[in-house]
Design a protein around this motif. Structure first.
Motif, mmCIF file in Angstrom:
data_model
loop_
_atom_site.group_PDB
_atom_site.id
_atom_site.type_symbol
_atom_site.label_atom_id
_atom_site.label_comp_id
_atom_site.label_asym_id
_atom_site.label_seq_id
_atom_site.Cartn_x
_atom_site.Cartn_y
_atom_site.Cartn_z
ATOM 1 N N ALA A 185 0.847 -1.193 0.000
ATOM 2 C CA ALA A 185 0.000 0.000 0.000
ATOM 3 C C ALA A 185 0.877 1.236 0.000
ATOM 4 C CB ALA A 185 -0.923 0.005 1.216
ATOM 5 N N VAL A 186 0.379 2.271 -0.671
ATOM 6 C CA VAL A 186 1.052 3.560 -0.717
ATOM 7 C C VAL A 186 0.031 4.627 -0.343
ATOM 8 C CG1 VAL A 186 2.194 5.264 -2.170
ATOM 9 C CG2 VAL A 186 2.665 2.836 -2.511
ATOM 10 N N THR A 187 0.436 5.516 0.582
ATOM 11 C CA THR A 187 -0.417 6.654 0.915
ATOM 12 C C THR A 187 0.318 7.948 0.612
ATOM 13 O OG1 THR A 187 0.343 6.773 3.213
ATOM 14 C CG2 THR A 187 -1.557 5.351 2.767
ATOM 15 N N LEU A 188 -0.439 8.918 0.104
ATOM 16 C CA LEU A 188 0.095 10.254 -0.145
ATOM 17 C C LEU A 188 -0.846 11.261 0.508
ATOM 18 C CD1 LEU A 188 1.075 10.136 -3.951
ATOM 19 C CD2 LEU A 188 2.622 10.069 -1.993
ATOM 20 N N THR A 189 -0.302 12.097 1.391
ATOM 21 C CA THR A 189 -1.086 13.161 2.005
ATOM 22 C C THR A 189 -0.159 14.313 2.338
ATOM 23 O OG1 THR A 189 -2.562 13.775 3.820
ATOM 24 C CG2 THR A 189 -0.862 12.143 4.316
ATOM 25 N N GLY A 190 -0.572 15.507 1.988
ATOM 26 C CA GLY A 190 0.307 16.648 2.199
ATOM 27 C C GLY A 190 1.607 16.451 1.455
ATOM 28 N N SER A 191 2.713 16.508 2.177
ATOM 29 C CA SER A 191 4.020 16.275 1.548
ATOM 30 C C SER A 191 4.626 14.941 1.969
ATOM 31 C CB SER A 191 4.976 17.412 1.932
ATOM 32 O OG SER A 191 5.151 17.455 3.345
ATOM 33 N N THR A 192 3.796 14.073 2.529
ATOM 34 C CA THR A 192 4.310 12.813 3.059
ATOM 35 C C THR A 192 3.774 11.621 2.260
ATOM 36 O OG1 THR A 192 4.461 13.723 5.285
ATOM 37 C CG2 THR A 192 4.445 11.325 5.088
ATOM 38 N N GLY A 193 4.698 10.768 1.894
ATOM 39 C CA GLY A 193 4.347 9.505 1.263
ATOM 40 C C GLY A 193 4.849 8.359 2.111
ATOM 41 N N THR A 194 4.037 7.304 2.188
ATOM 42 C CA THR A 194 4.413 6.134 2.990
ATOM 43 C C THR A 194 4.179 4.867 2.177
ATOM 44 O OG1 THR A 194 3.704 7.309 4.982
ATOM 45 C CG2 THR A 194 4.095 4.944 5.189
ATOM 46 N N LEU A 195 5.151 3.966 2.242
ATOM 47 C CA LEU A 195 5.053 2.665 1.588
ATOM 48 C C LEU A 195 4.915 1.587 2.655
ATOM 49 C CD1 LEU A 195 5.306 0.702 -0.860
ATOM 50 C CD2 LEU A 195 7.793 0.834 -0.566
ATOM 51 N N TYR A 196 3.892 0.760 2.522
ATOM 52 C CA TYR A 196 3.637 -0.330 3.454
ATOM 53 C C TYR A 196 3.810 -1.665 2.738
ATOM 54 C CZ TYR A 196 1.153 3.213 6.297
ATOM 55 O OH TYR A 196 0.811 4.316 7.031
ATOM 56 N N VAL A 197 4.386 -2.628 3.418
ATOM 57 C CA VAL A 197 4.460 -4.000 2.940
ATOM 58 C C VAL A 197 3.906 -4.895 4.028
ATOM 59 C CG1 VAL A 197 5.950 -5.884 2.195
ATOM 60 C CG2 VAL A 197 6.447 -3.541 1.466
ATOM 61 N N ASP A 198 2.864 -5.633 3.706
ATOM 62 C CA ASP A 198 2.189 -6.526 4.646
ATOM 63 C C ASP A 198 1.800 -5.782 5.928
ATOM 64 O OD1 ASP A 198 2.326 -8.684 2.914
ATOM 65 O OD2 ASP A 198 4.296 -9.286 3.640
ATOM 66 N N GLY A 199 1.291 -4.564 5.764
ATOM 67 C CA GLY A 199 0.750 -3.791 6.872
ATOM 68 C C GLY A 199 1.758 -3.016 7.675
ATOM 69 N N THR A 200 3.012 -3.124 7.318
ATOM 70 C CA THR A 200 4.070 -2.431 8.059
ATOM 71 C C THR A 200 4.692 -1.352 7.188
ATOM 72 O OG1 THR A 200 4.575 -4.412 9.341
ATOM 73 C CG2 THR A 200 6.269 -2.700 9.258
ATOM 74 N N ALA A 201 4.826 -0.155 7.742
ATOM 75 C CA ALA A 201 5.466 0.929 7.009
ATOM 76 C C ALA A 201 6.952 0.628 6.855
ATOM 77 C CB ALA A 201 5.259 2.246 7.731
ATOM 78 N N VAL A 202 7.411 0.611 5.609
ATOM 79 C CA VAL A 202 8.824 0.301 5.354
ATOM 80 C C VAL A 202 9.573 1.497 4.780
ATOM 81 C CG1 VAL A 202 8.385 -2.166 5.024
ATOM 82 C CG2 VAL A 202 8.281 -0.603 3.059
ATOM 83 N N ALA A 203 8.851 2.547 4.399
ATOM 84 C CA ALA A 203 9.521 3.737 3.868
ATOM 85 C C ALA A 203 8.601 4.940 4.033
ATOM 86 C CB ALA A 203 9.881 3.541 2.398
ATOM 87 N N ARG A 204 9.195 6.063 4.358
ATOM 88 C CA ARG A 204 8.424 7.305 4.468
ATOM 89 C C ARG A 204 9.278 8.434 3.903
ATOM 90 N NH1 ARG A 204 6.638 6.636 9.044
ATOM 91 N NH2 ARG A 204 4.453 6.274 8.555
ATOM 92 N N ASN A 205 8.634 9.307 3.125
ATOM 93 C CA ASN A 205 9.314 10.454 2.523
ATOM 94 C C ASN A 205 8.455 11.684 2.779
ATOM 95 O OD1 ASN A 205 10.458 12.425 0.914
ATOM 96 N ND2 ASN A 205 10.746 11.076 -0.867
ATOM 97 N N THR A 206 9.006 12.678 3.498
ATOM 98 C CA THR A 206 8.228 13.884 3.858
ATOM 99 C C THR A 206 8.461 15.035 2.883
ATOM 100 O OG1 THR A 206 10.009 14.599 5.327
ATOM 101 C CG2 THR A 206 8.236 13.279 6.301
ATOM 102 N N ALA A 207 9.095 14.694 1.754
ATOM 103 C CA ALA A 207 9.339 15.739 0.755
ATOM 104 C C ALA A 207 8.667 15.380 -0.567
ATOM 105 C CB ALA A 207 10.833 15.929 0.564
#
Length: 928
Positions: free
Chosen positions: A261-283
């Protein structure tokens, strides 16, 4: 026997309509066969493989190894690439790999060719043995290919696999399938969540789980693996260099379900694998809304054309117009998804569309990257794209286009052979369909385009397709088939050879040899003389001018200048396919003109390179056939070449199941029987009501016994007198010597009314001789009768040997060697063992040795005089022994005296040394 083909049957199989009708899958039986009508232009006719049974001997032993391979190899593995291309279930089979795999050389651009070879092998095996297992395997393959062609004619349909709880949608690797989503799937969202259940089955980099974009400038994607092998999400409006991305920390496991799963909100993107966040980018400032209107919304396909299509399964895909919380993403592991912008469960079990459960009605569609459906009659293990690209190519690039018409030939040939062996009309229909497709495509192209295509190295190679199409024309009588065959004319080559102009230097050998067999068959069908003339002249340009002693040709797959043989010897000489195709050409030319040179070559190549190309051990996974046979000093044959499933392994499978195809021919009028090869075998000549059995261990035996059984029959028995049989060839009939004088390089004829029990004995003493390379006469290869002898030695420099030391009055050099007890055709010389080339071992060998005769020796008696040489390299001993055989010692001594006098007179030998030489010759004792 199957009922004869009627005009109605042929028309039905010719595929004249816009669609290719399906034929009910009915298994062929061993009793159903079809016959290929012989051309009227042939003065000789072959016997079918079923009419000639091999007896015990070297050929039967080699064939048994290949028959065991044919029985044991799973044909579903060969069919895997066809089924994958068509989007059908591969039944869990693993593709053979090598040239038949997407990971093989040039991305597997030749895949499908090996299945054609295998079909031909099975057909020949069935014809030769009658074993039902071979017919059953043919029926399996033909049935599968029929299903493949039908599937290619339609839009893709869902292929299911087991999901997490119910069905899921599978994209088999090699199917080129992806899911096309409607354009409103992102909804112009400024916040978003995209989530997917996937089960990747291959670790290729940059395969997309999803890719929404216009081109390679504006897009967002989620790749299953980036260059580091971990998932990557990226979004950009400025191409790859301006991507804003998220990279995972670990590779997704293969053949297991993963949730991303990938979420994008504001300036933050998060990548999840099997329900766990594995990467976050605030730019991450970009959102789907920033991308504007996009044209491609794909699952499984990239906007970068070179990226592979996703291989694996989709178990769900959802899009939300908001960024889900971490808790919500975690809950998706066990609960329902339900995206408000799009929601696909991928639980359909039929059709080619996927329902959207979001309430927005965004039905998705299953598509192929290459479009489709295929045009009527098309059958291949890859899309039509290679054929299309070839039409605009100006230079070779086999990583993009690798000989699509060559591969088409192998499939076409295999189908025709399957039909001829089993009578399976499905195979004939598939073959007819392929030719309909080819004619529809090629007949619309300008002549200049065709000439350019066929002149391109590798990409434009088309193998023996002309011969195969002519065979189909012989069955169908359709003008379109003959017209198609002529569309492959490469005029520049044909015209040069017809004019006897040698332009072979620099050409790829195996790309061109089978062209000429096709030209002979075009002559058969059209009567156009230039085709036959070109083929005859071409043959003489290769044999012997570009031929190695074993019958092979080419170095690094190419030809060099005429009569340059020593200068081409290396690790990549004698591509095995070349020998296979030269044998076919020699055989076909012999049907027109009974020049014994064709059969002399046939014996040379068959008994040496072809037999020696098959390893003498069992192989279930591979046929164990060489690609190149390096003739360099100390070369060790490689029976598992390259990555496997190569062209030479394919032709090697064919060669090993048709060893008997040219042992006997009959005159078209039935008045003569030609015995071309001496090989243990039994011929059933039904038209004459007889059998002819050869009892021999040839080439370990220096002769053969032929026994006639059956009713009385009048015909001329023509026995080949090999060109190497220069002395002692003798024929007896029922113990009495036959009238006539056998001439080496001819046929000896016995004409009579044959009776049951008549026995013909052929004796042909072998002698050891050498053949010199034309460009370096001191570099020589040894033959004992038809058998090439190779030195077994690990040295990587040419070995030096002298052979005149104990030469016989007959000119036989064998007395200089010592037989190895208990090992027929094995000898030693100066501590080195010589063995038959046809033995398929992994011993380091020397096919060529350097001849060194530094001293004048007769009958193992030293003269004490150095062996002088002329400027061209010819030595005194060479001139003496060139006159062999000698009727006795006085004749030899007289020859020595004559040569010595000439050399003394020319100042090449001193008078005193000359006297020593004559005295030594007169005092020596000789083998007769």
């Amino acid at each position: 026997m199957a009922p004869p083909l009627t005009r109605r049957t042929l028309l039905q199989s010719a595929i004249l309509a816009a669609a290719v009708p399906a034929i009910p899958a009915t298994a062929a039986t061993g009793a159903s066969t079809a016959a290929l009508p012989p051309p009227a232009a042939w003065s000789l006719l072959p016997f079918g493989l079923e009419q000639v049974a091999l007896g015990p001997g070297v050929f039967a032993a080699k064939r048994k190894l290949m028959l065991d391979h044919a029985r044991g190899y799973d044909v579903n593995r060969l069919l895997q690439v066809f089924r994958a291309n068509a989007g059908l279930s591969t039944l869990g089979a693993v593709a053979p790999g090598g040239w038949e795999g997407l990971d093989g050389e040039a991305n597997g651009n030749l895949r499908g060719h090996y299945t054609g070879h295998f079909l031909t092998m099975l057909s020949q095996a069935y014809a030769s043995t009658g074993e039902q297992v071979f017919a059953d395997r043919i029926a399996t393959a033909v049935g599968a290919l029929t299903e493949v062609r039908e599937a290619l004619r339609h839009d893709p349909s869902v292929l299911n696999t087991d999901g997490r709880s119910g069905p899921a949608v599978e994209n088999v690797r090699g199917s080129y399938r992806y899911v096309d989503l409607p354009s409103g799937v992102l909804g112009g969202a400024t916040q978003i969540t995209l989530a997917a259940w996937v089960k990747p089955t291959h670790d290729a980099g940059w395969t997309r789980i999803f890719d929404f974009g216009n081109d390679t400038t504006r897009y967002l994607y989620l790749a299953a693996r980036n260059a580091s092998g971990v998932p990557r999400f990226a979004i950009t409006t400025g191409g790859a260099g301006r991507e804003q991305g998220l990279d995972g920390t670990a590779a997704l496991p293969l053949n297991q379900w993963s949730h991303l799963a990938v979420t994008l909100t504001g300036s933050t993107g998060t990548l999840y694998v099997d329900g766990t966040a594995v990467a976050r980018n605030t730019a991450m400032s970009l959102t789907p809304a920033a991308l504007g209107t996009l044209t491609g919304h794909w699952l499984g396909r990239s906007h970068y054309a070179s990226d592979p299509v996703f291989a694996g399964a989709f178990g769900g895909f959802d899009v939300w117009s908001r960024a889900l919380t971490a808790e919500h993403v975690a809950a998706l592991q066990s609960g329902p998804a339900g995206g408000d912008l799009a929601s696909y469960a991928f639980d359909e079990t039929s059709g080619g569309s996927f329902a959207d459960a979001s309430g927005r009605g965004l039905t998705a569609t299953l598509r192929r990257t290459w479009g489709g459906p295929s045009h009527p009659g098309f059958l291949a293990a890859y899309p039509e794209t290679q054929f299309i690209q070839l039409e605009s190519m100006t230079g070779s690039d086999y990583t993009k286009v690798w000989a699509p018409y060559y591969t088409a030939h192998k499939i076409l040939r295999g189908l025709l052979d399957a039909h001829l062996a089993t009578g399976d009309d499905r195979a004939l229909d598939l073959a007819s369909g392929m030719c309909y497709w080819m004619y529809s495509r090629l007949s619309t192209l300008p002549a200049a385009t065709l000439q350019r295509m066929w002149g391109i190295f590798s990409s434009g190679e088309f193998g023996g397709i002309v011969e195969a199409i002519c065979d189909l024309h012989a069955l169908s009588g359709k003008a379109e088939h003959l017209a198609l065959a002529r569309l492959f004319d490469l005029d520049k080559l044909i015209d040069a050879c017809a004019a006897d102009t040698d332009t072979l230097d620099g050409l790829h050998a195996n790309q061109h040899i089978p062209i000429f067999t096709g030209l002979v068959r075009l002559y058969d069908a059209t009567g156009e003389r230039r085709y036959l003339t070109a083929a005859k002249n071409f043959w003489r340009m290769v044999v012997p001018h570009r031929m190695y002693g074993i019958g092979g040709t080419s170095t690094g797959e190419f030809w060099k200048a005429r009569d340059v043989v020593a200068g081409t010897i290396g690790a990549t000489t004698a591509e095995t396919c070349c020998a296979y195709n030269l044998l076919k050409l020699s055989r076909t030319l012999f049907f027109h003109e009974q020049d014994p040179a064709y059969m002399d070559y046939y014996e040379r190549a068959l008994y040496n390179q072809v037999l020696g190309s098959r390893q003498d051990t069992a192989g279930a996974e591979k046929p164990l056939v060489t690609y190149f046979i390096g003739l360099e000093p100390g070369h060790v044959r490689d029976y598992t070449p390259k990555q496997g499933t190569t062209c030479c392994e394919g032709t090697g499978m064919e060669s090993a199941t048709k060893y008997q195809d040219s042992v006997y021919f009959r005159a078209a009028d039935g008045g003569a029987l030609y015995v071309n090869l001496y090989s243990p075998s039994t011929l059933t000549w039904a038209d004459k009501g007889i059998t002819l059995t050869q009892s021999t261990d040839f080439p370990r035996e220096q002769g053969s016994t032929l026994t006639v059984r059956g009713r009385r029959a009048a015909f001329a028995l023509r026995l080949r007198v090999p060109s190497w049989a220069t002395a002692g060839f003798q024929v007896t009939v029922n113990g009495r010597r036959a009238d006539g004088t056998p001439t080496p390089g001819s046929y000896f004829t016995v004409s009579r009314t044959w009776r049951d029990g008549d026995v013909v004995r052929v004796a042909m003493p072998f002698r050891l001789r050498v053949e010199k390379t034309p460009d370096e006469p001191a570099l020589q290869t040894l033959f004992h009768g038809p058998v090439n002898l190779v030195a077994r030695n690990s040295a990587t420099a040419y070995l030096e040997f002298g052979l005149y030391g104990n030469a016989a009055l007959s000119g036989d050099l064998l007395p200089s060697l010592t037989p190895v007890s208990g090992k027929p055709l094995h000898y030693t010389l100066d501590g080195t063992e010589f063995a038959p080339f046809f033995e398929g071992t992994e011993d380091p060998t020397h096919a060529y040795v350097r001849r060194a005769e530094p001293r004048i020796v007769f009958g193992n008696t030293e003269s004490g005089v150095a062996n002088p040489a002329k400027a061209g390299g010819t030595t005194l001993l060479d001139e003496v022994w060139a006159e062999a055989p000698f009727t006795g010692k006085p004749a030899l001594v007289a020859r020595v005296r004559t040569v010595v006098d000439a050399w003394v007179a020319a100042g090449l030998l001193g008078a005193a040394d000359g006297a020593k030489v004559v005295s030594t010759a007169d005092g020596a004792t000789y083998v007769p």
